[in-house]
Design an enzyme around this catalytic site. Structure first.
Site, PDB file in Angstrom:
ATOM      1  N   HIS A   1     -44.516  56.944  10.886  1.00  0.00           N
ATOM      2  CA  HIS A   1     -45.748  57.270  11.663  1.00  0.00           C
ATOM      3  C   HIS A   1     -46.682  56.210  12.119  1.00  0.00           C
ATOM      4  O   HIS A   1     -46.911  56.191  13.397  1.00  0.00           O
ATOM      5  CB  HIS A   1     -46.591  58.285  10.612  1.00  0.00           C
ATOM      6  CG  HIS A   1     -47.887  58.795  11.288  1.00  0.00           C
ATOM      7  ND1 HIS A   1     -47.967  60.219  11.474  1.00  0.00           N
ATOM      8  CD2 HIS A   1     -49.080  58.071  11.384  1.00  0.00           C
ATOM      9  CE1 HIS A   1     -48.996  60.411  12.098  1.00  0.00           C
ATOM     10  NE2 HIS A   1     -50.008  59.113  11.875  1.00  0.00           N
ATOM     11  N   GLU A   2     -47.040  55.231  11.054  1.00  0.00           N
ATOM     12  CA  GLU A   2     -47.935  54.093  11.622  1.00  0.00           C
ATOM     13  C   GLU A   2     -47.132  53.303  12.615  1.00  0.00           C
ATOM     14  O   GLU A   2     -47.730  52.605  13.628  1.00  0.00           O
ATOM     15  CB  GLU A   2     -48.329  53.570  10.405  1.00  0.00           C
ATOM     16  CG  GLU A   2     -49.092  54.178   9.455  1.00  0.00           C
ATOM     17  CD  GLU A   2     -50.494  54.929  10.115  1.00  0.00           C
ATOM     18  OE1 GLU A   2     -50.877  54.392  11.044  1.00  0.00           O
ATOM     19  OE2 GLU A   2     -50.796  56.086   9.417  1.00  0.00           O
TER      20      GLU A   2
ATOM     21  N   HIS B   1     -51.287  61.552  18.243  1.00  0.00           N
ATOM     22  CA  HIS B   1     -51.061  62.549  17.132  1.00  0.00           C
ATOM     23  C   HIS B   1     -50.654  63.639  18.039  1.00  0.00           C
ATOM     24  O   HIS B   1     -51.222  64.106  19.047  1.00  0.00           O
ATOM     25  CB  HIS B   1     -52.439  62.733  16.474  1.00  0.00           C
ATOM     26  CG  HIS B   1     -52.431  61.687  15.366  1.00  0.00           C
ATOM     27  ND1 HIS B   1     -53.589  61.111  15.028  1.00  0.00           N
ATOM     28  CD2 HIS B   1     -51.612  61.203  14.577  1.00  0.00           C
ATOM     29  CE1 HIS B   1     -53.747  60.294  14.154  1.00  0.00           C
ATOM     30  NE2 HIS B   1     -52.303  60.121  13.858  1.00  0.00           N
TER      31      HIS B   1
ATOM     32  N   HIS C   1     -47.689  54.577  16.092  1.00  0.00           N
ATOM     33  CA  HIS C   1     -49.005  54.411  16.615  1.00  0.00           C
ATOM     34  C   HIS C   1     -48.841  52.854  17.067  1.00  0.00           C
ATOM     35  O   HIS C   1     -49.452  52.637  18.448  1.00  0.00           O
ATOM     36  CB  HIS C   1     -50.265  54.302  15.575  1.00  0.00           C
ATOM     37  CG  HIS C   1     -50.455  55.764  15.120  1.00  0.00           C
ATOM     38  ND1 HIS C   1     -50.725  56.686  16.098  1.00  0.00           N
ATOM     39  CD2 HIS C   1     -51.021  56.264  13.979  1.00  0.00           C
ATOM     40  CE1 HIS C   1     -51.107  57.984  15.545  1.00  0.00           C
ATOM     41  NE2 HIS C   1     -51.392  57.675  14.248  1.00  0.00           N
TER      42      HIS C   1
ATOM     43  N   TYR D   1     -50.114  66.147  11.789  1.00  0.00           N
ATOM     44  CA  TYR D   1     -50.942  66.209  10.581  1.00  0.00           C
ATOM     45  C   TYR D   1     -50.689  67.629  10.143  1.00  0.00           C
ATOM     46  O   TYR D   1     -50.337  68.584  10.663  1.00  0.00           O
ATOM     47  CB  TYR D   1     -52.459  66.141  10.882  1.00  0.00           C
ATOM     48  CG  TYR D   1     -52.817  64.681  10.897  1.00  0.00           C
ATOM     49  CD1 TYR D   1     -52.039  63.611  10.459  1.00  0.00           C
ATOM     50  CD2 TYR D   1     -54.212  64.247  10.973  1.00  0.00           C
ATOM     51  CE1 TYR D   1     -52.488  62.122  10.599  1.00  0.00           C
ATOM     52  CE2 TYR D   1     -54.648  62.827  11.014  1.00  0.00           C
ATOM     53  CZ  TYR D   1     -53.713  61.877  10.776  1.00  0.00           C
ATOM     54  OH  TYR D   1     -54.291  60.641  10.673  1.00  0.00           O
TER      55      TYR D   1
HETATM   56 ZN   LIG Z   1     -51.588  58.772  12.724  1.00  0.00          ZN
END
Ligand SMILES: [Zn+2]
Length: 810
Positions: free
Chosen positions: A344-345, A354, A348, A403
């Protein structure tokens, strides 16, 4: 020390609603003889299996952080009754017994006896009454006081919120432990987990709960914003994504300057911030992105001026895309070390946003705003469509960028509801996370990895399929059956039914799970395993890698993929791994003379497949040479004698803990030693090392009893119990133009979140005037970690470690 792991005493059960940590931000104090005042207070109620509750209350000034009132004590209950007693010691020099009654949400007590110092200050307190009232996650306390001069009058009133990191971790403890187990046991456990934490919960936990996270959202640095819990946005990015003026729309984040040049992402690990296993797992996560896209990661070289810097900072967060220079990617030791979160990171850092804020989200999910924490509502705002390039990629509930269903909840209720209820359980789960079809597609399209039919000898892909960097169709179900001219393979019974289940099988098969975890995979992912097997057989022709040689070499050397993902490498990196001529043997030429020194070949094989040749790179290549492919060339052809005693194993693999870790023992809570007696019971050298590795946090019971000096947990000079602080120099100032903001920001942890700004301009409030910037940042981070997460995360880690060790031993 904590309720974790202790059986709750029967007498305490009716009071369990009180247990945990509570924090009130706006306490109001008044009394006829003084000026009104406000205060912040934290309460903690803990049981250790005895028929009592220990409690503590600490309050401080909301702006200056000056400590105010403190009290500690015990609560006891009269058996078979609703009678309750508080035994309290105040720092003002008063001790008292308060008695009264309780219900399932209220406590009313008043003082029965009050002890006072002979030299205490006047006017003397005559009586105290207090009233606690709970409503789910809030708790109100009102305190009335009578002195010799003033009749019974309201004095204090405050509403606390549960610091829900604690609650959350307690609830999820079992799951965390199970998940640590799955690292060892492989895929089976991972897929079966239904109740694991979501990505946002993990990030929030690492940040210290909702309040702190909320406070962090407005960084004083005008050029940076920590948005959506884990994306650090530049002002330009923030304005374009959240702003709505036409002027800002043009400066869109879809501007390709935020993408890494030629898809090359240099990175560095902060020294000593990650264990060998964690570094390996991070590289595995990078390899996942590499395997399916044309993005490439490499350790930063001198010539790389832009790079990602992985470090153990507060929270789990990354900048968005390439922003220039060294850009920090924080992965807090206290809760961010999971592969799903790495994926996930890293996304980014690649420039991916997101999923649940994409402009098209309303067709797939409903946001239940009534349950969203008010200060967090902004993080459900849809992105400005002009700012985000969607590349027409579908919305995906199982995206690694989505999320969880309770993200930003203010009341523990659901905030995201899937329109397709049958798929709601796929949202946000972090441990079981693998890249979805759309995660891969968006990066492929962002970085121009998608090939045209004309570049691939006329190959086309049906439906949503597209051509990847190697001219292979990536089909939504992971098969190659969307490739033009291919017919659906019905020869293998397929237990995975939906495209998404098939997709997961396909990802796992490429990770080597068909070999590592055949029981589960053959019954659930038979088709993917059959396809993989077919791919590795009957290959002939040139001995060439499918991927570029440098990438194959990297996978071999950094991740150990010739063993870890053997079949994938047999197909794609056959030259690098030496698989060209004989796909049935482990290696070419056959290593008949190459033997493991360790006496259990099967164990060596299993360890090698789990990446131990890399993680445990001293022991494994020596003792499991055959399994790690590390036999010297002459041993491969010449008869040799199996090495004898001198090379027998000295250490079993998968013990990735540093050898200096102190034993994990839980004892009764220890009393803190006064300053003059503040010495370590273990050699200072050892204690200092352990403290540096944060064992004061990880294993506080042991450390505070035996390394109290190194953990700085001795009594203050003024008699209060607390952490000793560094002295503040007299000439130390907050130099920011509005210095009154500094203590507030400091209170909200900005010395940690945003040290670049804070340590320079709010040095006094950050209590850092004497040391260099870097050192200071480290100190603040360390102190912060110790203060905030000490008891809970500490216990949790110890428990998890013990269980992890058990798994290993078993
Ligand atoms: Zn995130």
């Amino acid at each position: 020390m904590s309720q974790l792991g202790k059986r709750m005493h029967e007498l305490i059960k009716p009071l369990s609603w009180l247990l945990g940590k509570w924090r009130g931000e706006v306490g109001k104090g008044k009394y006829p003889t003084i000026t009104d005042f406000t205060y912040v207070e934290e309460l903690e109620f803990v049981h250790v299996g005895q028929p009592n509750i220990q409690f503590s209350a600490y309050s401080w000034h909301p702006e200056t952080n000056k400590p105010l009132h403190r009290e500690v004590g015990f609560i006891r209950r009269k058996p078979d009754s609703d009678k309750i007693a508080f035994i309290i010691a105040h720092n003002l020099g008063v001790c008292e017994i308060e008695e009264g009654t309780f219900t399932e949400s209220e406590i009313k007590v008043e003082s029965q006896s009050l002890g006072r110092l002979t030299f205490g200050s006047d006017p003397a307190t005559k009586k105290v009454c207090r009233h606690f009232k709970s409503d789910g996650d809030t708790l109100e306390q009102i305190l009335y006081m009578e002195t010799v001069n003033t009749p019974m009058t309201e004095h204090l009133r405050i509403t606390y919120k549960k610091t829900w990191i604690i609650k959350m971790w307690i609830e999820k403890l079992t799951v965390v432990v199970v998940c640590l187990g799955c690292c060892i046991h492989g895929q089976r456990d991972r897929i079966d987990i239904k109740n694991d934490l979501t990505i946002d919960q993990v990030i929030l936990g690492a940040m210290g709960g909702t309040n702190r996270a909320a406070a962090s959202m407005t960084l004083p640095d005008p050029n940076r914003t920590l948005a959506e819990l884990d994306m650090v946005l530049t002002k330009k990015q923030y304005d374009s994504m959240y702003g709505n003026s036409t002027r800002t729309k043009r400066k869109a984040v879809s501007d390709e300057t935020v993408y890494w040049t030629r898809g090359q992402v240099p990175y560095k690990f902060a020294p000593n911030h990650f264990s060998a296993y964690e570094q390996w797992m991070l590289k595995v996560a990078m390899r996942e992105w590499e395997k399916f896209t044309c993005v490439r990661f490499h350790e930063a070289r001198q010539s790389d001026s832009n790079y990602v810097y992985f470090q153990d900072g507060l929270g789990c967060n990354s900048q968005l895309g390439m922003v220039g220079g060294m850009q920090i990617l924080n992965l807090d030791k206290g809760g961010c070390r999971f592969k799903g979160l790495y994926l996930h990171e890293i996304a980014h850092a690649l420039g991916v946003v997101h999923e649940h804020q994409r402009p098209i989200r309303d067709n797939y999910i409903t946001i239940l705003y009534q349950n969203v924490e008010p200060s967090m509502k902004i993080w459900f705002q849809k992105y400005n469509p002009a700012a985000i390039k969607s590349h027409n990629v579908d919305y995906e509930l199982s995206s690694v960028m989505h999320y969880g269903v309770k993200a930003f909840s203010g009341n523990q209720q659901q905030t995201i509801r899937a329109k397709d209820q049958t798929r709601e359980s796929e949202i946000g789960r972090v441990y079981a996370k693998e890249l979805s079809f759309t995660d891969i597609e968006i990066v492929n399209r962002m970085y121009n990895c998608v090939k045209e039919t004309s570049e691939c000898d006329g190959v086309t892909c049906a439906g949503k399929g597209y051509l990847d960097q190697n001219c292979n169709c990536i089909c939504p179900d992971g098969s190659q059956e969307c490739t033009s001219g291919t017919t659906r393979d019905t020869s293998v019974s397929n237990n995975a039914r939906t495209d998404r289940e098939n997709w997961m099988c396909y990802i796992w098969s490429r990770q080597g799970e068909c070999q590592r975890n055949p029981g589960y995979m053959n019954s659930n992912c038979a088709k993917a395993c059959a396809q993989e097997k077919k791919n590795t057989q009957g290959q002939s022709g040139l001995c060439e890698n499918t991927y570029d040689d440098a990438t194959c070499d990297k996978w071999k050397n950094e991740v150990g993929d010739c063993r870890v993902a053997e079949n994938f490498m047999k197909k794609n990196c056959r030259k690098t791994c030496g698989y060209c001529n004989d796909f049935t043997a482990n290696r070419t030429p056959p290593q008949t003379q190459c033997m493991n020194a360790h006496n259990n070949d099967t164990a060596c094989e299993v360890w090698a497949r789990k990446g131990e040749c890399i993680v445990n790179d001293r022991w494994m290549p020596l003792n499991c040479r055959k399994a790690c492919f590390t036999c010297p060339f002459d041993e491969q052809t010449v008869n040799t004698v199996k090495p004898s005693g001198s090379t027998t194993p000295t250490r079993r693999p998968m013990t990735t803990r540093p050898p200096t870790r102190p034993p994990v023992i839980t004892t009764q809570p220890t009393t803190r030693k006064p300053v003059e007696d503040c010495v370590n019971r273990y050699p200072d050298k050892d204690c200092d090392v352990w403290a540096r590795y944060k064992h004061c946090t990880i294993n506080p019971t042991f450390m505070e009893a035996n390394c109290m000096r190194s953990c700085k947990v001795c009594q203050d000079n003024d008699g209060g119990v607390g952490v000793t602080k560094n002295p503040v120099l007299n000439n130390c100032k907050d130099t920011w133009t509005s210095p009154e903001m500094c203590p507030i920001w400091a209170e909200h942890q900005h010395c940690v979140i945003n040290p670049g700004f804070m340590l320079k301009r709010c040095a006094k409030s950050c209590r850092r005037c004497t040391t260099g910037l870097r050192q200071a940042a480290e100190q603040v981070v360390q102190e912060n970690t110790e203060n905030s997460a000490r008891t809970l995360i500490g216990t949790l880690s110890s428990l998890s470690l013990m269980l992890l060790l058990l798994f290993i031993i078993v």
